[in-house]
Write a protein that holds these residues in place. Structure first.
Motif, PDB file in Angstrom:
ATOM      1  N   GLY A  99      44.429  13.518  57.653  1.00  0.00           N
ATOM      2  CA  GLY A  99      45.153  12.275  57.879  1.00  0.00           C
ATOM      3  C   GLY A  99      44.721  11.545  59.132  1.00  0.00           C
ATOM      4  O   GLY A  99      45.486  10.769  59.707  1.00  0.00           O
ATOM      5  N   ILE A 100      43.490  11.781  59.558  1.00  0.00           N
ATOM      6  CA  ILE A 100      42.927  11.129  60.748  1.00  0.00           C
ATOM      7  C   ILE A 100      41.991  10.007  60.304  1.00  0.00           C
ATOM      8  O   ILE A 100      41.128  10.215  59.442  1.00  0.00           O
ATOM      9  CB  ILE A 100      42.159  12.131  61.630  1.00  0.00           C
ATOM     10  N   ALA A 101      42.129   8.831  60.886  1.00  0.00           N
ATOM     11  CA  ALA A 101      41.288   7.698  60.510  1.00  0.00           C
ATOM     12  C   ALA A 101      39.881   7.845  61.078  1.00  0.00           C
ATOM     13  O   ALA A 101      39.715   8.204  62.250  1.00  0.00           O
ATOM     14  CB  ALA A 101      41.907   6.398  61.005  1.00  0.00           C
ATOM     15  N   LEU A 102      38.893   7.576  60.263  1.00  0.00           N
ATOM     16  CA  LEU A 102      37.505   7.520  60.722  1.00  0.00           C
ATOM     17  C   LEU A 102      37.186   6.067  61.045  1.00  0.00           C
ATOM     18  O   LEU A 102      37.375   5.178  60.199  1.00  0.00           O
ATOM     19  CB  LEU A 102      36.553   8.033  59.643  1.00  0.00           C
ATOM     20  N   ILE A 103      36.745   5.818  62.254  1.00  0.00           N
ATOM     21  CA  ILE A 103      36.321   4.460  62.623  1.00  0.00           C
ATOM     22  C   ILE A 103      34.898   4.298  62.115  1.00  0.00           C
ATOM     23  O   ILE A 103      33.911   4.402  62.844  1.00  0.00           O
ATOM     24  CB  ILE A 103      36.439   4.231  64.140  1.00  0.00           C
ATOM     25  N   GLY A 104      34.835   4.107  60.834  1.00  0.00           N
ATOM     26  CA  GLY A 104      33.595   4.037  60.081  1.00  0.00           C
ATOM     27  C   GLY A 104      33.943   3.802  58.628  1.00  0.00           C
ATOM     28  O   GLY A 104      35.114   3.597  58.289  1.00  0.00           O
ATOM     29  N   PRO A 105      32.963   3.839  57.747  1.00  0.00           N
ATOM     30  CA  PRO A 105      33.223   3.541  56.336  1.00  0.00           C
ATOM     31  C   PRO A 105      33.940   4.671  55.606  1.00  0.00           C
ATOM     32  O   PRO A 105      34.142   5.752  56.153  1.00  0.00           O
ATOM     33  CB  PRO A 105      31.817   3.327  55.782  1.00  0.00           C
ATOM     34  N   SER A 106      34.258   4.410  54.346  1.00  0.00           N
ATOM     35  CA  SER A 106      34.938   5.397  53.521  1.00  0.00           C
ATOM     36  C   SER A 106      34.020   6.569  53.200  1.00  0.00           C
ATOM     37  O   SER A 106      32.787   6.464  53.279  1.00  0.00           O
ATOM     38  CB  SER A 106      35.399   4.756  52.211  1.00  0.00           C
ATOM     39  N   LEU A 107      34.637   7.689  52.826  1.00  0.00           N
ATOM     40  CA  LEU A 107      33.871   8.868  52.405  1.00  0.00           C
ATOM     41  C   LEU A 107      32.967   8.519  51.230  1.00  0.00           C
ATOM     42  O   LEU A 107      31.816   8.969  51.164  1.00  0.00           O
ATOM     43  CB  LEU A 107      34.831   9.998  52.034  1.00  0.00           C
ATOM     44  N   LYS A 108      33.466   7.710  50.329  1.00  0.00           N
ATOM     45  CA  LYS A 108      32.684   7.296  49.157  1.00  0.00           C
ATOM     46  C   LYS A 108      31.386   6.597  49.578  1.00  0.00           C
ATOM     47  O   LYS A 108      30.309   6.886  49.054  1.00  0.00           O
ATOM     48  CB  LYS A 108      33.528   6.363  48.285  1.00  0.00           C
ATOM     49  N   ALA A 109      31.488   5.696  50.545  1.00  0.00           N
ATOM     50  CA  ALA A 109      30.307   4.955  51.000  1.00  0.00           C
ATOM     51  C   ALA A 109      29.337   5.870  51.729  1.00  0.00           C
ATOM     52  O   ALA A 109      28.110   5.762  51.563  1.00  0.00           O
ATOM     53  CB  ALA A 109      30.725   3.803  51.903  1.00  0.00           C
ATOM     54  N   ILE A 110      29.861   6.779  52.556  1.00  0.00           N
ATOM     55  CA  ILE A 110      28.996   7.714  53.283  1.00  0.00           C
ATOM     56  C   ILE A 110      28.228   8.598  52.309  1.00  0.00           C
ATOM     57  O   ILE A 110      27.021   8.820  52.462  1.00  0.00           O
ATOM     58  CB  ILE A 110      29.825   8.572  54.255  1.00  0.00           C
ATOM     59  N   GLU A 111      28.922   9.108  51.300  1.00  0.00           N
ATOM     60  CA  GLU A 111      28.268   9.977  50.310  1.00  0.00           C
ATOM     61  C   GLU A 111      27.228   9.199  49.509  1.00  0.00           C
ATOM     62  O   GLU A 111      26.146   9.708  49.224  1.00  0.00           O
ATOM     63  CB  GLU A 111      29.322  10.574  49.377  1.00  0.00           C
ATOM     64  N   ALA A 112      27.565   7.972  49.155  1.00  0.00           N
ATOM     65  CA  ALA A 112      26.650   7.172  48.329  1.00  0.00           C
ATOM     66  C   ALA A 112      25.393   6.768  49.083  1.00  0.00           C
ATOM     67  O   ALA A 112      24.278   6.868  48.565  1.00  0.00           O
ATOM     68  CB  ALA A 112      27.374   5.928  47.828  1.00  0.00           C
ATOM     69  N   MET A 113      25.559   6.336  50.341  1.00  0.00           N
ATOM     70  CA  MET A 113      24.424   5.817  51.104  1.00  0.00           C
ATOM     71  C   MET A 113      23.782   6.863  52.001  1.00  0.00           C
ATOM     72  O   MET A 113      22.638   6.706  52.419  1.00  0.00           O
ATOM     73  CB  MET A 113      24.865   4.628  51.957  1.00  0.00           C
ATOM     74  N   GLY A 114      24.504   7.945  52.297  1.00  0.00           N
ATOM     75  CA  GLY A 114      23.964   8.972  53.184  1.00  0.00           C
ATOM     76  C   GLY A 114      22.831   9.749  52.564  1.00  0.00           C
ATOM     77  O   GLY A 114      21.957  10.256  53.265  1.00  0.00           O
ATOM     78  N   ASP A 115      22.831   9.855  51.247  1.00  0.00           N
ATOM     79  CA  ASP A 115      21.730  10.495  50.535  1.00  0.00           C
ATOM     80  C   ASP A 115      20.768   9.398  50.101  1.00  0.00           C
ATOM     81  O   ASP A 115      21.092   8.558  49.254  1.00  0.00           O
ATOM     82  CB  ASP A 115      22.266  11.265  49.324  1.00  0.00           C
ATOM     83  N   LYS A 116      19.575   9.380  50.679  1.00  0.00           N
ATOM     84  CA  LYS A 116      18.646   8.277  50.446  1.00  0.00           C
ATOM     85  C   LYS A 116      18.231   8.150  48.981  1.00  0.00           C
ATOM     86  O   LYS A 116      17.971   7.052  48.489  1.00  0.00           O
ATOM     87  CB  LYS A 116      17.419   8.438  51.345  1.00  0.00           C
ATOM     88  N   LEU A 117      18.147   9.301  48.281  1.00  0.00           N
ATOM     89  CA  LEU A 117      17.773   9.247  46.867  1.00  0.00           C
ATOM     90  C   LEU A 117      18.845   8.551  46.037  1.00  0.00           C
ATOM     91  O   LEU A 117      18.556   7.685  45.207  1.00  0.00           O
ATOM     92  CB  LEU A 117      17.530  10.666  46.336  1.00  0.00           C
ATOM     93  N   ARG A 118      20.099   8.909  46.282  1.00  0.00           N
ATOM     94  CA  ARG A 118      21.203   8.274  45.565  1.00  0.00           C
ATOM     95  C   ARG A 118      21.310   6.812  45.957  1.00  0.00           C
ATOM     96  O   ARG A 118      21.594   5.938  45.115  1.00  0.00           O
ATOM     97  CB  ARG A 118      22.508   9.016  45.866  1.00  0.00           C
ATOM     98  N   ALA A 119      21.072   6.529  47.243  1.00  0.00           N
ATOM     99  CA  ALA A 119      21.139   5.146  47.725  1.00  0.00           C
ATOM    100  C   ALA A 119      20.114   4.265  47.019  1.00  0.00           C
ATOM    101  O   ALA A 119      20.401   3.100  46.702  1.00  0.00           O
ATOM    102  CB  ALA A 119      20.928   5.111  49.233  1.00  0.00           C
ATOM    103  N   ARG A 120      18.940   4.803  46.778  1.00  0.00           N
ATOM    104  CA  ARG A 120      17.895   4.046  46.057  1.00  0.00           C
ATOM    105  C   ARG A 120      18.373   3.649  44.668  1.00  0.00           C
ATOM    106  O   ARG A 120      18.158   2.523  44.215  1.00  0.00           O
ATOM    107  CB  ARG A 120      16.620   4.876  45.945  1.00  0.00           C
ATOM    108  N   LYS A 121      19.021   4.589  43.997  1.00  0.00           N
ATOM    109  CA  LYS A 121      19.494   4.320  42.635  1.00  0.00           C
ATOM    110  C   LYS A 121      20.594   3.264  42.629  1.00  0.00           C
ATOM    111  O   LYS A 121      20.611   2.367  41.793  1.00  0.00           O
ATOM    112  CB  LYS A 121      20.000   5.615  42.004  1.00  0.00           C
TER     113      LYS A 121
END
Length: 652
Positions: A99-121
């Motif tokens: 329940g702690i706020a991350l001063i950053g994007p959502s977990l969904k965005a981090i997972e999607a863009m953090g992996d460069k292969l998935r980000a390419r797709k």
């Protein structure tokens, strides 16, 4: 709005976040390793919690320790800065569950863009231009060879996770493919805990252009224009600027639209950066998306007037974006230079030690300095070598560039080697002045590093050296009222120089030249500010012995020796010293850890063949043989720490 936040980082970015948070009335909690117990960010924060350990893995990368610090401090939110856990989905998930706020994007965005292969797709689905490459990570060498043949050389081996130039290797032929994959995997594992790599086509002589995006939790997404990040070495940015002198308004609009489309595709809700690679034909391709604050964000702040850290905090607290796309305008031009603890004369290898002197120029509305160290601090091998960022702003690109060179010349740092002189020298190169940039430019201009040799205006160095020597002698003789003649040894030759005092300046004459120099310099000062032929200059001055003077100006470094005409005449008759031959010895060019040994006693070796791999400041450096022969002795073993110039092996 939050009342207390924890900064899960160190160094200049932790200090930078703390400044904005405190300006907003938010209390800050710092965390620190054993190495950082007296660090600036610890002093700045209202609270500080020890993590223990020295290495990143034992401290700033230890999620359980960070989570405990959050719980113990009662912080409501966490700003991760850049690097470390800033793009780590496991950390984001842990915060979400607690329940702690991350001063950053959502977990969904981090997972999607953090992996460069998935980000390419995802980028391809969002109709963003992408570079040809492998659809998945490479696990077998044979697969890599097959894809390499299909895509065609040159290639780029890239880590699937992370960024910042870590885990990246250029491959130009089949012979270096296996070595490059292994090295990239090792570096990725060390930096991100994820050894997956993939391959994509390498664009020759590219520009690196990135778009800053901002999104909130209410579906609003905008971009704040581009940053030019083409001045790199070893895939790490060195100097950035905004806006790019290469980008037209039409291209800016197209790149911005693609960046916003990609961010919208993953519901992006913070500050983030979409990076593109661009050829000389101005065609651009998606490179990656960094789901965090970028190191170079200050240049965007300088030309737009927006505080990106403040916007991130407000977005994380649930506020709507206060800026619409039509509000975004650009004022003037901005440069950022990264001051690294490294030795440009040793091919930019890391440098560690104590900051004996750390004197930076005073800031103003057009000069900003972000740093996380102070005089007396120890720069260790455990962390990134960047110690400060210098940011300038001007009405024009040339005004911002010139102000940057002045600021770098006035930055006096000793005890470790830094790249300040090199940065000034780089900014004075014709290609940089003209804006003719590429990510290869530094290695083309400085293939063996930067010697700092004086290449123009040698008269300035002769004049300043003579005046420095004269003033020092004048202090002892208590008179500067009559002409003095000296002979200066410079770049292997002797130069007769005559000084003639005038009413408020000194006239200096040499062979077929005459200049004037006006200054109030005193022997106790590190910097000489002066008027040289009517132009303002700032020269760094060091005196190693009564006759030797070291000067640094515009990135040029020179050692001059000043003698009386009689002594100079005798010196000309002295036989030259013969330098010792160290070619048989393989020595470590930096302090670090031996992570791999490629040789054993009795092994035949060729010039250029790897001898050892030294890890320093989170980067792997391959040490190669400089001659053919047979390994007579190996002085170190894997896992051993070594010092600069320590012997690794001897070749017979």
């Amino acid at each position: 709005m939050f009342s207390k936040i924890l900064i899960a980082n160190r160094g200049e970015i932790a200090c930078r976040v703390i400044r904005t948070a405190q300006k907003m009335g938010i209390s800050c909690v710092a965390v620190y390793s054993d190495v950082d117990q007296d660090a600036v960010h610890v002093e700045m924060a209202e609270e500080a919690i020890a993590l223990g350990g020295k290495t990143p893995r034992e401290s700033y990368l230890d999620i359980s320790k960070i989570m405990k610090a959050i719980k113990d401090s009662g912080a409501e939110a966490v700003h991760p800065g850049y690097g470390f856990l800033s793009e780590n989905p496991e950390f984001a998930s842990s915060l979400q569950k607690a329940g702690i706020a991350l001063i950053g994007p959502s977990l969904k965005a981090i997972e999607a863009m953090g992996d460069k292969l998935r980000a390419r797709k995802i980028a391809e689905e969002a109709q963003v231009n992408i570079i040809p490459g492998t659809p998945d990570s490479i696990t077998q060498l044979n697969d890599a060879k097959g894809w390499a043949e299909k895509i065609g050389y040159p290639l780029m081996v890239k880590a699937s996770a992370g960024g910042g130039g870590k885990g990246m290797r250029i491959v130009r032929d089949l012979h270096t493919l296996e070595e490059s994959i292994k090295s990239a995997q090792n570096e990725a594992r060390s930096s991100f805990g994820d050894e997956r790599v993939f391959i994509e086509k390498y664009i020759e002589n590219p520009r690196h252009i990135e778009i800053q995006v901002l999104g909130d939790k209410h579906g609003n997404i905008i971009h704040l224009g581009e940053r030019e990040c083409s001045l790199q070495r070893r895939h790490q940015k060195v100097i950035e600027e905004a806006p790019s002198s290469f980008i037209t308004p039409e291209i800016r609009e197209a790149m911005g639209a693609q960046a916003v489309a990609l961010a919208a595709r993953v519901g992006y809700d913070s500050a983030g950066t979409v990076e593109f690679v661009m050829g000389r034909d101005r065609k651009f391709y998606f490179l990656e998306m960094n789901t965090r604050l970028q190191v170079e964000h200050p240049v965007t702040e300088a030309i737009t007037g927006y505080d990106l850290v403040e916007e991130m905090i407000r977005i994380a607290a649930g506020e709507k974006l206060r800026i619409s796309q039509k509000d975004v305008t650009f004022k003037g031009h901005s440069f950022e230079s990264r001051i690294y603890a490294e030795d440009p004369t040793r091919e930019f290898l890391p440098s560690s030690g104590r900051l004996v002197y750390y004197r930076l120029p005073p800031t103003d509305e057009n000069l900003r300095i972000d740093t996380g160290v102070k005089e007396g601090d120890e720069i260790s091998n455990f962390y990134d070598p960047m110690i400060a960022k210098v940011i300038t702003h001007g009405n024009s690109r040339e005004e911002a560039r010139f102000k940057m060179m002045q600021a770098l010349d006035a930055s006096y740092i000793r005890g470790i080697s830094t790249n300040t002189a090199f940065l000034s020298r780089l900014l004075n190169q014709p290609q940089v002045i003209a804006g003719d940039l590429s990510t290869h430019l530094i290695e083309e201009l400085f293939p063996q590093g930067d010697t700092g040799e004086v290449t123009h205006d040698k008269t300035l160095f002769l004049s300043v050296a003579a005046v420095v020597h004269w003033i020092v002698e004048g202090e002892a003789k208590s008179t500067l009222s009559h002409p003095e003649q000296y002979v200066i040894q410079f770049q292997g030759t002797f130069h007769p120089v005559k000084l003639i005092p005038q009413l408020d300046y000194i006239m200096i004459t040499g062979d077929e030249w005459t200049v004037s120099l006006k200054t109030n310099w005193e022997p106790s000062r590190f910097l000489m500010t002066a008027e040289y032929n009517g132009c303002s200059i700032c020269v760094q001055v060091e005196r190693n012995d009564p006759s030797e003077i070291k000067l640094i100006w515009y990135g040029q470094r020179a050692i001059l020796k000043v003698f009386s005409p009689e002594v100079a005449e005798l010196l000309k008759r002295m036989p030259p010293k013969i330098k010792p031959d160290f070619s048989r010895l393989v020595m470590s060019p930096m302090p670090g850890l031996v992570v791999d040994l490629h040789v054993h006693v009795g092994q035949a070796i060729k010039m250029g063949q790897p001898v050892a791999v030294i890890e320093a400041m989170k980067m792997e450096n391959i040490i190669r043989a400089e001659r053919e022969g047979v390994i007579e002795e190996v002085f170190v073993q894997k896992g051993q720490s070594v010092n600069v110039d320590q012997q690794l092996a001897r070749i017979g």
